[in-house]
Write an enzyme that holds these catalytic residues in place. Structure first.
Site, short mmCIF file in Angstrom:
data_model
loop_
_atom_site.label_atom_id
_atom_site.label_comp_id
_atom_site.label_asym_id
_atom_site.label_seq_id
_atom_site.Cartn_x
_atom_site.Cartn_y
_atom_site.Cartn_z
N SER A 1 -36.72 47.12 37.90
CA SER A 1 -36.13 48.25 37.05
C SER A 1 -36.69 49.52 37.33
CB SER A 1 -36.00 47.47 35.57
OG SER A 1 -35.00 48.20 34.78
N ASP B 1 -25.33 43.18 35.43
CA ASP B 1 -26.47 43.84 34.97
C ASP B 1 -26.12 44.79 34.06
OD1 ASP B 1 -28.80 45.40 34.81
OD2 ASP B 1 -29.40 45.00 37.16
N HIS C 1 -29.49 41.03 35.11
CA HIS C 1 -30.82 41.84 35.14
C HIS C 1 -31.87 41.03 35.36
CE1 HIS C 1 -32.66 45.85 34.88
NE2 HIS C 1 -33.57 45.57 34.16
#
Length: 228
Positions: A121, A179, A208
């Protein structure tokens, strides 16, 4: 956070890789979003404060990059957000790179050597920034590859050096990959900055996360096998 996100991956790769987990240097304040009371409508006073979560149940959170208006201070108590949370706010978090880079240089100096860098991320955006400067960082941060999970590119000068030649593995949710944090297109745009000849792409439908079931784990092992 990254340790929790990669615990399953680390377990599946324990015979071929050792993970060293690094916290980001920017500590974040405790901020929460208030909610409207059910059925309440009032434009001049849109939010009726709901109580924040108990602090004893909350862990400190850290970031590699922060918003330009961040003053760098943290608060031991909860603060109410100034407005609704923007799901694309991560694109505006472009400051703090120099501090984070210095922090990682110290990690390499004190705990290295490392064969590769893995980011997830926002950490993936940071890993991308570092890989874009692989040549410039030689001698201080030597690494062979980068693994970018649910990544995105930032519009900063460090990403304007042309095609990135660093061998890379990109893992992100496909168009229907669920996601909700990082859009598929954002990860694809980051991938396009890397040399096709030394990059591997794994798109998945798991949300995610970093998937560790077959066939994904086999592709991850295949990439790492090039550097053993």
């Amino acid at each position: 956070m990254i340790k929790g996100r990669t615990s399953s991956l680390a377990k599946r790769l324990k015979k071929i890789a050792e993970f060293v987990f690094v916290d980001a240097p920017h500590e974040l304040s405790f901020i929460y979003q208030t909610t409207l009371a059910k059925g309440a409508i009032c434009e001049s006073s849109p939010m009726l404060s709901s109580p924040p979560p108990p602090l004893e149940n909350c862990k400190n959170k850290f970031a590699w990059l922060v918003a330009p208006n961040s003053d760098g201070s943290t608060d031991v108590n909860w603060k109410v957000a100034e407005g609704p949370f923007d799901p694309l706010q991560y694109q505006q978090q472009t400051e703090g790179y120099d501090t984070s880079l210095s922090h990682l240089k110290n990690v390499f100096s004190q705990q290295g050597s490392f064969d590769g860098i893995l980011g997830f991320s926002q950490g993936a955006a940071m890993a991308a920034l570092i890989s874009a400067q692989q040549e410039q960082l030689k001698g201080e941060m030597d690494f062979k590859f980068v693994i970018i999970c649910s990544g995105f590119s930032l519009n900063v000068k460090e990403m304007e050096r042309g095609i990135i030649k660093c061998p890379s593995l990109h893992i992100f949710g496909n168009e229907h990959g669920k996601d909700r944090q990082i859009a598929n297109q954002a990860s694809k745009e980051l991938t396009s900055l890397y040399d096709d000849g030394c990059s591997v792409i794994i798109e998945h439908d798991c949300g995610h996360i970093i998937p560790t079931r077959s066939p994904y784990i086999d592709e991850i092992k295949g990439f790492l096998g090039r550097f053993l």
